[in-house]
Design a protein around this motif. Structure first.
Motif, PDB file in Angstrom:
ATOM      1  N   ARG A 141       0.847  -1.200   0.000  1.00 16.93           N
ATOM      2  CA  ARG A 141       0.000   0.000   0.000  1.00 16.93           C
ATOM      3  C   ARG A 141       0.883   1.251   0.000  1.00 16.93           C
ATOM      4  NH1 ARG A 141      -2.668  -0.509   4.925  1.00 16.93           N
ATOM      5  NH2 ARG A 141      -1.509   1.067   6.064  1.00 16.93           N
ATOM      6  N   ASN A 142       0.468   2.263  -0.739  1.00 19.77           N
ATOM      7  CA  ASN A 142       1.198   3.533  -0.866  1.00 19.77           C
ATOM      8  C   ASN A 142       2.546   3.391  -1.566  1.00 19.77           C
ATOM      9  OD1 ASN A 142      -0.729   5.339   0.277  1.00 19.77           O
ATOM     10  ND2 ASN A 142      -0.199   4.588   2.312  1.00 19.77           N
ATOM     11  N   ALA A 143       2.736   2.285  -2.320  1.00 23.31           N
ATOM     12  CA  ALA A 143       3.942   2.186  -3.161  1.00 23.31           C
ATOM     13  C   ALA A 143       3.828   3.228  -4.274  1.00 23.31           C
ATOM     14  CB  ALA A 143       4.048   0.788  -3.774  1.00 23.31           C
ATOM     15  N   ALA A 144       4.947   3.872  -4.597  1.00 23.72           N
ATOM     16  CA  ALA A 144       4.939   4.909  -5.635  1.00 23.72           C
ATOM     17  C   ALA A 144       4.620   4.295  -6.991  1.00 23.72           C
ATOM     18  CB  ALA A 144       6.303   5.588  -5.681  1.00 23.72           C
ATOM     19  N   ILE A 145       3.923   5.072  -7.833  1.00 25.09           N
ATOM     20  CA  ILE A 145       3.691   4.639  -9.219  1.00 25.09           C
ATOM     21  C   ILE A 145       4.145   5.755 -10.157  1.00 25.09           C
ATOM     22  CG2 ILE A 145       1.819   3.003  -8.829  1.00 25.09           C
ATOM     23  CD1 ILE A 145      -0.180   5.229  -9.433  1.00 25.09           C
ATOM     24  N   PRO A 146       4.624   5.406 -11.378  1.00 24.87           N
ATOM     25  CA  PRO A 146       4.757   4.061 -11.930  1.00 24.87           C
ATOM     26  C   PRO A 146       5.798   3.217 -11.176  1.00 24.87           C
ATOM     27  CG  PRO A 146       5.787   5.676 -13.376  1.00 24.87           C
ATOM     28  CD  PRO A 146       5.098   6.447 -12.298  1.00 24.87           C
ATOM     29  N   ASN A 147       5.658   1.891 -11.291  1.00 30.01           N
ATOM     30  CA  ASN A 147       6.509   0.993 -10.519  1.00 30.01           C
ATOM     31  C   ASN A 147       6.581  -0.355 -11.227  1.00 30.01           C
ATOM     32  OD1 ASN A 147       7.905  -0.177  -8.314  1.00 30.01           O
ATOM     33  ND2 ASN A 147       6.671   0.964  -6.841  1.00 30.01           N
ATOM     34  N   ALA A 148       7.669  -1.062 -11.021  1.00 29.57           N
ATOM     35  CA  ALA A 148       7.813  -2.402 -11.607  1.00 29.57           C
ATOM     36  C   ALA A 148       8.547  -3.298 -10.617  1.00 29.57           C
ATOM     37  CB  ALA A 148       8.587  -2.323 -12.920  1.00 29.57           C
ATOM     38  N   LYS A 149       8.132  -4.556 -10.540  1.00 34.30           N
ATOM     39  CA  LYS A 149       8.794  -5.531  -9.657  1.00 34.30           C
ATOM     40  C   LYS A 149       8.831  -6.873 -10.381  1.00 34.30           C
ATOM     41  CE  LYS A 149       9.045  -3.523  -5.361  1.00 34.30           C
ATOM     42  NZ  LYS A 149       7.918  -3.427  -4.454  1.00 34.30           N
ATOM     43  N   THR A 150       9.867  -7.655 -10.069  1.00 36.03           N
ATOM     44  CA  THR A 150       9.896  -9.022 -10.608  1.00 36.03           C
ATOM     45  C   THR A 150       9.769 -10.014  -9.462  1.00 36.03           C
ATOM     46  OG1 THR A 150      12.300  -9.016 -10.513  1.00 36.03           O
ATOM     47  CG2 THR A 150      11.295  -8.464 -12.624  1.00 36.03           C
ATOM     48  N   VAL A 192       2.994  -1.442 -12.691  1.00 32.26           N
ATOM     49  CA  VAL A 192       1.839  -0.573 -12.453  1.00 32.26           C
ATOM     50  C   VAL A 192       2.167   0.771 -13.084  1.00 32.26           C
ATOM     51  CG1 VAL A 192       0.362   0.519 -10.723  1.00 32.26           C
ATOM     52  CG2 VAL A 192       1.310  -1.729 -10.276  1.00 32.26           C
ATOM     53  N   ASN A 193       1.279   1.227 -13.975  1.00 36.39           N
ATOM     54  CA  ASN A 193       1.576   2.480 -14.680  1.00 36.39           C
ATOM     55  C   ASN A 193       1.107   3.686 -13.871  1.00 36.39           C
ATOM     56  OD1 ASN A 193      -1.187   2.684 -15.077  1.00 36.39           O
ATOM     57  ND2 ASN A 193      -1.122   2.340 -17.283  1.00 36.39           N
ATOM     58  N   ILE A 194       1.276   4.867 -14.455  1.00 37.60           N
ATOM     59  CA  ILE A 194       0.946   6.121 -13.773  1.00 37.60           C
ATOM     60  C   ILE A 194      -0.527   6.188 -13.389  1.00 37.60           C
ATOM     61  CG2 ILE A 194       0.563   7.394 -15.951  1.00 37.60           C
ATOM     62  CD1 ILE A 194       2.350   8.964 -12.989  1.00 37.60           C
TER      63      ILE A 194
END
Length: 508
Positions: free
Chosen positions: A416-425, A480-482
């Motif tokens: 929760r409240n992770a910044a976007i845009p963002n990517a994780k593997t 997750v995009n903008i």
């Protein structure tokens, strides 16, 4: 100056009212007017007894006479699964029929026809687009549309789908509190930390946003997409129904025309009590006795009674606000301005409670009904090639996104409240010998058990190399995009082969 035909308008698609706006020149914003000079349009769709479709003011005008075929507050149901307890509670408070749809969604019945919720949103978007096109002199084809910050990925996708249904390109989806902060902050060269308290007709959001000139950084957000002005109206409705039952032994809740008259007066009484200490709640000839005698509804209503009936709702907003402040790691003294957005914030007790909490009155820097559309228009203008306004939006996701692990627990990919845009593997492997497919179930929510969270979908990765269990090394990429919308892909680390992803919104 004529506007270019690729102009992007801003649309606030609200639960009770919607609004459109356009920005041009060096940031001047104009709200799009409707016939009669209104800038907002009721988010209501109806079919009358002749089969004519009515949208907005026309739909609202005939609501009392045609309550079963008038669809309102449908935004509360967009992108929702039918098993949801929300759907059950909506059915109790509306006169139209709500039931399970064919795509693990909610369907609405109106005049013998069945609609998916995005279709109704599409009709309201089309009305705003058409009025804007008439006003501007060219066909509007692009828009920035706002959603509650607390909308899930699935709800955001459903709003995008509504645009697709009417060939309106939703260039970007942005969060309502963020849009309001843009309306407040653009052009003021600010360096402030603001708290946006957004209590609209159907939803509540709180966002804490740091504004540094043209950079708008959301630190934390929270909300309840089932808390808004409608719930304040319903508290009045329950009280007067109860009073009538006690006086006359008659339950009016199953009489759709009486209920619609009560609903209209409940909203008017609530609004009146923001300006006055008391207001009569009188409806002549609401029903008949079994002997055919007409009965009137007459209840004494004052501001104190309204505050007592709705105190639990105001308390809920402040509890959510407190949790968001904890998430952001700040206290009341760290907030420079409190911004009020949404019509329900006109209620004096809400302003009093916030003034006491923060030790200063909320800002009057934005118009509570228009700020969101204005912010969306400014953002739309900043995305156009001809614009010299460059805005940097740094937003967050409202609740965790993760995948289901063995045993039904949630493996959080984005907190929760992770910044976007963002990517994780995320690393994955096969669990049985010879496996050719990998099925990943994606959830959104903050509960450790996936069953208590919202199922976003089931992603099937086909083309896995058949090996012994545990030998395949896969890497799944989540992005997750903008706009807060999720996409996925997968790769076999041994062969470098990318696997195709098929997304199936899972059925309940």
């Amino acid at each position: 100056m004529p506007l270019p035909p690729d102009t992007i308008i801003g649309i606030d698609l609200g639960t009770t009212n919607s609004c459109g706006a356009i920005a041009h020149g060096d940031g001047q914003v104009k709200l799009i007017p409707y016939k009669g000079g209104d800038y907002t349009i009721p988010s209501i769709y109806a079919i009358d007894d002749k089969g004519h479709e009515l949208i907005g003011h026309e739909a609202k005008r005939q609501w009392q006479l045609n309550p079963r075929n008038t669809l309102y507050a449908t935004k509360r149901l967009i992108g929702r699964a039918p098993k949801d307890d929300v759907v059950e509670s909506v059915q109790k408070s509306v006169q139209y029929r709500v039931h399970a749809g064919t795509q693990n969604d909610v369907a609405l019945d109106c005049h013998g026809r069945t609609f998916h919720v995005p279709e109704i949103s599409a009709k309201i978007l089309a009305k705003i687009r058409d009025v804007a096109s008439d006003h501007l002199g060219f066909k509007v084809q692009r828009a920035v549309v706002t959603v509650p910050a607390y909308f899930t990925d699935r709800q955001r996708q459903a709003v995008k789908e509504a645009g697709t249904l009417i060939d309106l390109e939703v260039v970007r989806i942005i969060n309502e509190p963020t849009a309001a902060a843009l309306a407040y902050g653009i052009g003021k060269r600010l360096d402030e930390r603001v708290l946006v308290y957004d209590l609209g007709g159907g939803t509540f959001d709180v966002s804490i946003i740091e504004i540094r000139e043209r950079v708008f950084e959301v630190k934390a957000t929270g909300g309840d997409i089932f808390l808004g002005g409608i719930d304040f109206d319903n508290a009045i409705i329950e009280h007067v129904l109860d009073d009538f039952r006690k006086k006359h032994g008659i339950d009016l809740s199953s009489d759709p025309v009486a209920m619609q008259r009560i609903k209209d007066l409940a909203e008017r009484t609530k609004i009146d009590l923001s300006a006055r200490g008391e207001a009569p709640f009188s409806i002549p000839f609401i029903t008949m006795t079994p002997q055919g005698q007409p009965l009137n509804m007459d209840v004494k209503f004052d501001r104190k009674l309204l505050e007592a009936l709705t105190q639990h709702l105001v308390d809920r907003t402040l509890k959510i606000m407190g949790a968001v402040m904890v998430d952001a790691g700040i206290t009341a003294k760290d907030i420079d301005e409190v911004m009020l957005v949404g019509g329900q914030t006109r209620m004096p007790i809400i302003q009093d409670r916030l003034t006491r909490f923060f030790g200063k009155p909320p800002s009057k820097g934005v118009h509570p009904d228009e700020a969101v559309a204005i912010g969306a228009a400014l953002y739309g203008w900043s995305l156009q090639e001809s614009s010299d306004l460059k805005i940097q939006l740094l937003d967050v996701i409202p609740m965790a996104i993760g995948i289901e692990q063995a045993g039904g627990t949630m493996h959080v990919v984005f907190p929760r409240n992770a910044a976007i845009p963002n990517a994780k593997t995320v690393a994955a492997t096969s669990s049985v010998d010879g496996q050719k497919e990998l099925v990943v179930r994606i959830f959104q929510g903050d509960h450790p058990e996936t069953a208590r969270n919202e199922l976003l979908g089931e992603f099937t990765f086909s083309g896995v190399r058949p090996c012994r269990a545990g030998e395949v090394r896969l890497e799944i990429m989540f992005e997750v995009n903008i706009e807060g919308i999720l996409t996925m892909s997968a790769k076999d680390l041994d062969t470098g082969r990318k696997m195709q992803t098929t997304v199936r919104v899972a059925s309940a």
